[in-house]
Write an enzyme that holds these catalytic residues in place. Structure first.
Site, short mmCIF file in Angstrom:
data_model
loop_
_atom_site.label_atom_id
_atom_site.label_comp_id
_atom_site.label_asym_id
_atom_site.label_seq_id
_atom_site.Cartn_x
_atom_site.Cartn_y
_atom_site.Cartn_z
N GLY A 262 0.80 -1.23 0.00
CA GLY A 262 0.00 0.00 0.00
C GLY A 262 0.82 1.27 0.00
N GLU B 194 4.81 -6.19 1.92
CA GLU B 194 4.62 -6.76 0.58
C GLU B 194 4.13 -5.71 -0.41
OE1 GLU B 194 1.69 -9.95 1.51
OE2 GLU B 194 0.22 -8.40 1.02
N GLY C 22 3.78 -3.62 -3.93
CA GLY C 22 3.77 -3.94 -5.35
C GLY C 22 4.04 -2.67 -6.14
N ARG C 23 3.02 -1.81 -6.14
CA ARG C 23 3.09 -0.55 -6.88
C ARG C 23 4.37 0.23 -6.63
NH1 ARG C 23 -1.20 2.31 -7.88
NH2 ARG C 23 -2.43 1.13 -6.38
N ARG D 151 -6.40 2.34 -15.18
CA ARG D 151 -6.48 3.08 -13.91
C ARG D 151 -7.26 4.38 -13.99
NH1 ARG D 151 -2.56 4.85 -11.30
NH2 ARG D 151 -3.33 4.23 -9.26
N CYS E 134 -14.84 2.33 -27.41
CA CYS E 134 -16.17 2.91 -27.46
C CYS E 134 -16.81 2.92 -26.08
CB CYS E 134 -17.03 2.17 -28.48
SG CYS E 134 -16.42 2.51 -30.12
N TYR F 113 0.08 -2.02 -12.45
CA TYR F 113 -1.33 -2.17 -12.84
C TYR F 113 -1.62 -1.54 -14.20
CZ TYR F 113 -1.37 -3.35 -7.96
OH TYR F 113 -1.07 -3.92 -6.77
#
Ligand code: ADP
Ligand code: ASP
Ligand code: MG
Length: 866
Positions: free
Chosen positions: A710, A746, A748-749, A785, A816, A846
């Site tokens: 996070g 842990e 990620g981002r 995102r 579309c 992501y």
């Protein structure tokens, strides 16, 4: 609006600006500069030395008959002014002898015994008389051409209908439309520069009247209006009006430019920096105002005038304390005719002006603002007794009124959902939306308001309700001004431009990842002393080269599906299984079985799985994921804790899980919580560790605590880089308190977001109804995102990076769907055309991971640097 005619400039200096010798040197310099600039004349309006009005107020408002402390206060005030006089190199007896004698005589004045209002006003006015006398003497001693004048000879209090005796003496308004000859008479004073007092005026009976606390600003405004001045400058201890009180919200932004209406609203709703009554006189006379900082006198400050652009959006959030709510329940007939008239008549009788109003069929609740009213217990008791004749009364105090101010509040409601959610956790007594559409106010208990403003301010920026990127209104934050603007390193892709352009020429859409950036981030986390092991949450970006890079830096890998586990062992065949963590959500049984067979660490987050599949988990070692009851993060959709989230075992079922595991002979060796993504508060994780450690003690078999990921990324230009130092310090502290568990993170981002860019090609540039759009060959199909979370990504025209002739464009994709927008109103080169390469920044997390082939568009290709 009247035209400006005279050469007067009015400079007002507040308490802190007149309490040090060096500030008086600044006052002399600034006044002299204004004088020289265009041969103007200068009027300096001063407050009392800081803290002095508080002392005088304590004397004036002391209950009659209670003299304890008053003589000491008088003595203290004499001492304070004599000492400061000496600091200014002046002789106290010569300069202040007479004034101090007048001050001291007030103690034995016959009116003192009954605390007569006119005596109270005389007492309160002494501070400004003293400071202006001191200032005039000092400035003259320094060779400035300054004269002293008594503000009471020029400002006349007007008595407003229905105002209480108190208000007519101690919270007065003054005439601000000059009688003929006013300017000439004022200008006939011999010196080119004059100094006078704020806060005081002449009462109709010839005595002193007071303009209300903070009223020196208003004195300056009255003089500005009466003299038709060029400008009124309010010099204080902050460099302007901010989007919130900078002392409470360090990220508050300078409001560089405001029109009178917005400034009025911000001042009225609690921004103490400007007295609420000071704006109308300047507005009526067309006199511009500026708010400036005496200490940082070369900063541009806030300008308030009629020509400021009207920009929609929230400009400020303010707070007023000491609000009194009066709730009145009708006891007569439902919607009885005249009920409101009966009620309001009684407020009028007590000279009380009402601020906010909320009403229902049987109840009316109003608020009283202490800065406009004398709301002591005597007044409230008398009011309540009167009101009891017509309704049931309840007084709720002390309350705080928290107000959002800005243009077009009603059209912003959809952006305020997180603000409503924040108030949803408090007890809200009253919500009021002003009929001029400039404010929205929530009244809550004063105690509940503490600490709320920084959070609300942050949400306003994050949701886009406060348009901080509009630099015609918003300047730097208070933190940036105080600490200097943080220097962000140039992104890696700038140095790689030729290479990236060549890659784009080979085909777009294309993701490019810079592994050096990944490694750099990984090292910063691995080097955290309190952290025992780091896992990379590979769902952010599962490119094999990225996996190898992070594992090479010492990270384990966290997977959420069997396919991710398989990807790990394909990319890194010799990976030790205990360096792989499986934390799925609602996965099918066979995935758990396969994972256990592989020997990786398996995390469960519900009792049902244990009960339904006992054979799968019998005798196993497991980790347990908990929901600590609340979620955090940059968007509702990324919050993974709390009742609305599908993740984690609720605390209420903790014992049931432990019992069930025991029955199966399964050992719980780890506890895990991950409450959301993009959490800005570096202290969040230590709180998670503390909660989990508390629970771990009760289980007995726990070795490891996993506090999730996070960690945020500074996507927007105004975002600050995550304070890794504060994060580490918090973890060090909590680890020292509970040293027996292995601490795991842990992210990620955080490891990969900045490492990746998405390269696109411009397909079409179109203008429709005034909106210019740059179309690209991929949009939400390549990068989800923005559509999914309203996420911000920097967007650049890589082909024309140095072209500064920009216009605002929406950048859209070919899918579309109306939500296929990568960015709105982005400044990009006007010359942008078909075939240009567009770079979407910070797309390494992501991005490809969520890309899809909607509309049968091809997936982007991926490429890795270094
Ligand atoms: P002075 O004594 O110069 O009149 P004040 O104390 O009355 O100064 O006003 C300045 C103070 O106002 C600042 O120090 C700040 O704490 C407070 N303040 C409250 N809200 C705001 C805001 N929105 N912008 C700037 N200052 C604010
Ligand atoms: N000295 C007065 C006060 O403290 C007025 C002012 O400073 O504006 O309220
Ligand atoms: Mg003030």
């Amino acid at each position: 609006m009247e035209t400006q005619q005279t050469g007067w400039v009015v400079l007002k200096f507040g308490g802190t600006s007149v309490s040090r010798r060096n500030r008086w040197d600044t006052i002399g310099r600034l006044a002299g500069k204004r004088l020289r600039e265009d041969g103007r004349r200068v009027l300096v309006v001063v407050s009392a030395l800081s803290g002095v009005t508080n002392e005088l107020q304590a004397i004036a408002y002391a209950p009659a008959g209670d003299d304890g402390g008053i003589p000491a206060r008088f003595a203290g005030l004499v001492e304070r002014h004599r000492t400061f006089c000496a600091e200014l190199g002046l002789d106290p007896d010569t300069v202040l002898g007479e004034r101090l004698a007048t001050l001291v005589a007030l103690e034995t004045d016959p009116r003192a015994a009954v605390r007569a209002l006119d005596w109270q006003a005389e007492v309160l006015g002494q501070g400004e008389l003293l400071s202006s006398t001191l200032g005039a003497a000092y400035l003259s001693s320094q060779g400035h051409d300054f004269g002293w004048c008594d503000a009471r000879e020029w400002l006349d209090a007007v008595s407003l209908p229905n105002a209480s005796e108190w208000a007519q003496r101690l919270s007065v308004n003054c005439r601000h439309h000059a009688e003929p000859g006013f300017v000439e008479r004022f200008s006939a004073q011999p010196t080119r520069m004059l100094i006078t007092q704020g806060f005081i005026a002449r009462h109709g009976d010839g005595g002193t009247a007071i303009l209300g606390r903070g009223g020196s600003d208003t004195s300056a405004a009255y003089f500005g209006a009466l003299l038709k001045a060029q400008r009124v400058e309010i010099w204080t201890d902050v460099p302007g009006m901010f989007s919130a009180n900078p002392r409470e919200v360090p990220d508050a932004r300078l409001l560089a430019r405001l029109d009178y209406a917005e400034a009025q609203e911000i001042a009225t709703t609690g921004a103490k920096v400007l007295h609420p009554r000071s704006i109308a006189p300047c507005r009526d006379a067309g006199v511009p105002m500026a708010i400036l900082d005496t200490e940082r006198f070369d900063l541009p400050g806030t300008r308030i005038d009629a020509s400021a652009a009207t920009v929609p959006g929230v400009k400020a959030i303010s707070r007023r304390n000491g609000i009194v709510l009066v709730s009145m329940e009708s006891i007569g007939m439902w919607q009885q005719v005249g009920f409101l008239a009966d009620v309001f008549e009684r407020f009028k009788r007590h000279g009380l002006s009402i601020d906010l109003i909320g009403s229902s069929e049987t109840n009316v609740t109003v608020s009283l603002d202490p800065s406009e009213n004398l709301v002591n217990s005597n007044v409230l008791e008398a009011l309540s007794a009167d009101l009891a004749e017509v309704c049931r009364v309840k007084v709720i105090a002390p309350c705080a009124a928290i107000t959002l101010v800005g243009r077009g509040m009603r059209s912003l409601l959809h952006r305020l959902s997180d603000i409503w959610a924040a108030f949803g956790r408090e007890r809200v007594h009253l919500i009021s939306q002003s009929s001029n559409d400039l404010n929205l106010t929530f009244v809550i208990d004063e105690a509940d308001a503490d600490g709320l403003l920084p959070h609300l301010h942050h949400e306003l920026i994050r949701s886009g309700a406060m348009p901080v990127r509009d630099d015609s209104v918003f300047g730097p934050s208070w933190r940036e001004i105080a600490d200097g603007k943080p220097q962000r390193a140039a992104p890696w892709w700038q140095a790689q431009r030729p290479r990236l352009l060549a890659m784009a020429a080979a085909g777009t859409p294309r993701y490019v990842y810079d592994l050096a950036t990944v490694r750099e981030r990984a090292r910063a986390l691995i080097g955290t002393a309190a952290v025992d092991r780091c896992f990379y949450a590979m769902k952010a970006n599962s490119h094999p080269a990225v996996l190898r890079a992070v594992v090479g830096e010492g990270f384990g890998l966290e997977c959420v599906s069997l396919a991710e586990i398989e990807r790990v062992f394909q990319a890194i065949p010799h990976m030790a299984p205990e360096r792989v963590l499986f934390t799925p959500s609602f996965a099918p049984r066979h995935e758990y079985e396969a994972a256990l067979k592989r020997g990786v660490i398996v995390t469960l987050d519900n009792v049902e799985a244990l009960k339904r599949w006992p054979e799968t988990f019998r005798g196993r070692t497991l980790w347990l994921r908990l929901d600590l009851g609340h979620g955090e993060g940059h968007h509702e959709k990324v919050r993974t804790g709390g009742v609305a989230a599908k993740f984690g075992l609720p605390l209420a079922r903790f014992d049931a899980f432990v019992d069930e595991a025991r029955k199966l002979g399964a050992r719980i060796s780890g506890l895990h919580a991950h409450l959301g993504s993009g959490i800005d508060d570096p202290q969040h994780w230590r709180g998670v560790y503390a909660s989990l450690a508390g629970l771990a003690d009760s289980v007995g078999t726990i070795e490891t605590i996993d506090i999730g990921g996070g960690l945020p990324v500074a996507y927007t230009p105004e975002a600050r880089e995550f304070d890794l130092g504060a994060w580490r310090a918090g973890l060090d502290e909590i680890k020292a308190a509970y040293p027996r568990y292995g601490l795991i993170v842990e992210p990620g981002r955080y490891l990969v977001a900045e490492s990746g860019v998405l390269l696109l090609s411009v397909t079409q540039v179109v203008e429709k109804d005034g909106v210019r759009r740059i179309g690209c060959d991929a949009g939400m199909n390549a990068l989800m995102r923005p559509a999914m979370y309203e996420a911000y990504h920097g967007i650049h025209n890589l082909s024309r990076l140095d072209d500064a002739d920009n216009a605002a464009f929406d950048v859209v994709g070919p899918v579309c769907e109306s939500s296929d927008v990568l960015g709105r109103a982005r400044l990009l080169p006007k010359a942008t055309e078909e075939g240009d390469t567009i770079l979407v920044a910070d797309a390494g997390a992501y991005g490809m991971a969520m890309a899809n082939s909607y509309n049968l568009r091809a997936l982007p290709v991926e490429e890795v640097l270094g």
